[in-house]
Design a protein around this motif. Structure first.
Motif, PDB file in Angstrom:
ATOM      1  N   ASP A 155     -24.359 -22.641 -37.600  1.00 25.47           N
ATOM      2  CA  ASP A 155     -24.327 -23.939 -38.279  1.00 25.47           C
ATOM      3  C   ASP A 155     -23.656 -24.976 -37.369  1.00 25.47           C
ATOM      4  O   ASP A 155     -22.517 -25.383 -37.609  1.00 25.47           O
ATOM      5  N   ALA A 210     -23.787 -28.148 -36.881  1.00 23.66           N
ATOM      6  CA  ALA A 210     -23.320 -29.421 -37.444  1.00 23.66           C
ATOM      7  C   ALA A 210     -22.376 -29.225 -38.628  1.00 23.66           C
ATOM      8  O   ALA A 210     -21.940 -30.205 -39.249  1.00 23.66           O
ATOM      9  N   LEU A 256     -22.957 -28.205 -41.595  1.00 24.67           N
ATOM     10  CA  LEU A 256     -23.515 -28.697 -42.858  1.00 24.67           C
ATOM     11  C   LEU A 256     -23.193 -27.761 -44.014  1.00 24.67           C
ATOM     12  O   LEU A 256     -23.059 -28.191 -45.159  1.00 24.67           O
ATOM     13  N   LYS A 257     -23.065 -26.458 -43.712  1.00 31.63           N
ATOM     14  CA  LYS A 257     -22.769 -25.484 -44.772  1.00 31.63           C
ATOM     15  C   LYS A 257     -21.262 -25.319 -44.981  1.00 31.63           C
ATOM     16  O   LYS A 257     -20.841 -24.554 -45.833  1.00 31.63           O
ATOM     17  N   PRO A 292     -18.446 -27.787 -45.536  1.00 32.69           N
ATOM     18  CA  PRO A 292     -17.815 -29.102 -45.713  1.00 32.69           C
ATOM     19  C   PRO A 292     -16.288 -29.053 -45.606  1.00 32.69           C
ATOM     20  O   PRO A 292     -15.663 -29.998 -45.120  1.00 32.69           O
ATOM     21  N   ALA A 294     -15.470 -29.027 -41.925  1.00 29.85           N
ATOM     22  CA  ALA A 294     -15.739 -30.360 -41.361  1.00 29.85           C
ATOM     23  C   ALA A 294     -14.610 -31.326 -41.730  1.00 29.85           C
ATOM     24  O   ALA A 294     -14.160 -32.123 -40.901  1.00 29.85           O
TER      25      ALA A 294
END
Length: 720
Positions: A692, A694, A696-697, A699, A702
């Motif tokens: 993954d 970026a 995206l899975k 959060p 991130a």
């Protein structure tokens, strides 16, 4: 109570006045900033701190018991003095309060509490003047609570003279009561694999544990979180660099001609690292490689071969060095290594701020037109007026001397140029993974043949004051044999307390030294001018405040053998190569760091003449300052010393201003002790990003990345 998040402003959570005090004291702006201000230890109700171990002159927070209270009128001025004696059961110390009689009501003998202040000495005894304190409940209530609170840890926070530990504790409790959901940075399977607790519980248990058993699982989780988030940031940065396209630079006749003319065979490590660089320069993305190796191991040779490979396709190379002396020496040694045939073709050009205006204009024109394929300079390379026709390679020498902003502004003068970072300060594996995790790291360990080696001895003046005179006699004996010597000082003029602009550490920055520098360049030169053994010895001085042409003239005179003893600051730390220099005396050696002493020592023993390094110190045995000096004398292995240096200094901000240009995101992680955690975190970060890229899975991850390695840190990492 309204809930808030880790990103909420502190002012909104605890009020503007308190938030302003925390920002002034610790730089905190958000709830998240406050909650990563972890307790440094935990005390028990009833536990007393050994007073005998308190460090003089430093703020302390201790748990102790009131023993005696007395009040008297002051003799020489109006008012009264209240003296309170507290004890840990063995030693005692006093608290003093001026004109505060009302405190007698609280500070009754037998009461226990937490006391905070700066440790001083009065009439030979330790004291805290006007300390802050918080007493535990009165004796009756305390007896009722003793059973319930026996196991309740008391968090002791890093504090300042304006914000005490228990004030932080109360603020943290207020914030925890109002804190909403905490995003989970770990994927579920990772948390299960490593036996970690959830993020909210970890924060709760580290700040207000109900039992000592809750603390370590919380610490372990937050330690892994720091390592994991940082490794994700570094690996994402590596992905970003590899998404850029670079001009491929294939080797050709220039490199072949250079290798054929080399008067010596390359060492196995030079060949291996050279092959890494050759391969990188032909890759699809810009090279981003760190080459580390001992002083004299051949890093400049590796860099020059890379420059020849770039020059083959008309590309230019810019080498930035930390001092004018070193930049000028680089140009001379590069021209010498290239030889009379290749040097005119590549036209190595010096560009520094202190060149005469006409010479500087000529050098800038050569760079801008592409005529100079190798440009060597100092910060002058960063000025807006310096441009390049086709900048293909940036070489940063002694990268620890440059901030990332400076490195980035040089790279911005080309289109995704390749980058080669050189350091003679060996970097432990864990630091390489933590600070330079987005760089490929190559190491040159083997040294060229024919080096005679260096003997290092400590001259401990605290135990043998007469050895100071022997140091000067020993240098004179070496000069009498036709050799040369360096004398290194921590300052230019000790009486004016002028700090050399090239010195890395302010004098007196570390433990165990005298309060001020005694021996500057000026004082040593004066001493030697009057020393009977030095009547016929040629002594010159060198420091960073001298005009550029004067510095260069002195350095060249020393290199030619026209100067016998060079008295200098740390301006000679890197790159100065005089094979006939056999001896170095480093005065007040305890004022320098381990790596810096090792770097300085590398200036001698470079030819066939055995080197001698004398570390002169007044630091008493057993102090941290003396430990540093003894460590350097014990080994010539720079990699072993790098580990020692890290242990002795503590890593401080591993992503501190010098490297990341931003505040460190590491609070609990220790790069020496936690090497295994860092390695595990890197494997986990690679696994997550492979699936993954970026996030995206993920959060929660991130969000943690944005919070702990935020915009400033990520921008800084991008510039590494």
């Amino acid at each position: 109570m309204a809930s808030f998040t880790l990103d909420s402003s502190l002012g909104g959570a605890i009020g503007g006045k308190t938030a302003a005090a925390l920002e002034r004291a610790f730089g905190m702006k958000t709830v998240g900033d406050l909650l990563v201000h972890y307790p440094r230890r935990y005390a028990r109700h009833g536990e007393l701190t050994p007073i005998s171990t308190l460090p003089l002159g430093e703020p302390v927070t201790i748990v102790a018991e009131v023993r005696r209270v007395s009040e008297r009128r002051m003799k020489n001025r109006n008012g009264s003095l209240l003296e309170v004696v507290i004890s840990d059961g063995n030693g005692e110390m006093s608290l003093t309060f001026f004109n505060q009689s009302w405190r007698v009501r609280d500070l009754q003998p037998g009461r226990q509490g937490i006391f905070a202040g700066k440790v001083g000495i009065y009439k030979g005894a330790q004291q805290l003047a006007h300390p802050d304190y918080e007493l535990f409940d009165d004796a009756d209530t305390a007896r009722l609570k003793v059973q319930a609170n026996a196991n309740l840890p008391i968090p002791i926070y890093p504090a300042t003279s304006t914000v005490a530990s228990w004030q932080i504790q109360k603020i943290v409790e207020l914030v925890l009561d109002g804190l909403g959901e905490v995003p989970e940075p770990f994927p579920d399977d990772l948390r299960a694999r490593h036996g970690l607790i959830d993020a909210r519980t970890a924060i709760e248990h580290i700040h207000r544990p109900t039992d000592f058993a809750e603390i370590e699982p919380a610490r372990a989780t937050l330690r892994m979180q720091e390592a994991f988030v940082l490794q994700v940031a570094l690996l994402q940065q590596r992905q970003f660099v590899r998404a850029l396209s670079a001009t491929r630079r294939a080797p050709g006749p220039l490199l072949e001609r250079f290798d054929e003319a080399l008067p010596f065979p390359r060492t196995p490590d030079q060949i291996t690292v050279g092959d890494d660089v050759t391969r990188d320069l032909q890759g699809d993305w810009p090279m981003n490689r760190l080459v580390q190796g001992e002083v004299g191991s051949g890093k400049t040779l590796v860099a020059l071969r890379a420059m020849l490979q770039v020059a083959q396709s008309g590309g230019q190379s810019a080498l930035i060095a930390p001092t004018e002396v070193l930049a000028a020496q680089h140009v001379r040694s590069i021209a010498r290594m290239l030889g009379p045939k290749l040097a005119p073709e590549l036209m190595p050009t010096l560009l520094t701020g202190q060149l005469p205006a006409a010479e500087r204009r000529k050098a800038a024109l050569r760079a801008a037109s592409g005529q100079a394929l190798i440009v060597v300079g100092t910060h002058a390379l960063l000025s807006e007026s310096t441009t390049f026709a086709d900048l293909g390679l940036v070489v940063v020498d002694e990268q620890h001397r440059f901030g990332v902003e400076q490195r980035e502004s040089l790279r911005a003068k080309g289109s995704s140029p390749h980058a080669l970072v050189l350091t003679a300060t060996p970097i432990p594996r864990t630091v390489a993974m933590t600070v330079f995790g987005d760089l490929d790291v190559s190491t040159i360990r083997t040294m060229p043949a024919g080096r005679a080696g260096i003997e290092t001895h400590v001259a401990p003046l605290a135990e043998h004051s007469s050895w100071f005179a022997r140091v000067w006699e020993r240098i004179a004996e070496e000069v009498a044999q036709g050799r040369q010597a360096f004398v290194v000082c921590a300052a230019i003029d000790a009486e004016k307390l002028t700090k050399d602009d090239t010195a890395d550490e302010p004098a007196g920055a570390t433990g165990g030294e005298a309060s001020r520098t005694r021996w500057g360049v000026v004082q040593v030169a004066d001493l030697l001018s009057r020393h009977p053994s030095y009547e016929s010895i040629r002594v010159e001085i060198l420091h960073g405040k001298m005009p550029s042409d004067e510095k260069d003239a002195v350095m060249q005179a020393f290199a030619r053998g026209d100067v016998d003893v060079l008295v200098a600051t740390t301006v000679v730390e890197v790159g100065v190569d005089v094979p006939n220099a056999s001896t170095m005396a480093i005065l007040e050696a305890d004022r320098f760091g381990v790596s810096q002493l090792h770097q300085l020592r590398g200036r001698v023993g470079r030819g066939g003449i055995p080197g001698l390094c004398l570390l002169v110190t007044e630091a008493p045995r057993g102090t941290p300052a003396r430990d540093r000096v003894d460590a350097v004398a014990s080994t010539l292995d720079g990699f072993a010393l790098a580990e020692v240096d890290l242990e002795l200094r503590g890593e401080g901000d591993v992503l501190g201003d010098a490297q990341s240009g931003a505040r460190s995101s590491l609070r609990l992680l220790r790069v020496v002790k936690d090497a295994d955690i860092i390695a595990e975190a890197r494997v986990e970060a690679e696994r997550v990003l492979a699936d993954d890229p970026a996030l995206l899975k993920q959060p929660g991850l991130a969000a943690a990345l944005e919070r702990n390695v935020g915009i400033a840190e990520r921008a800084a990492l991008a510039k590494n």
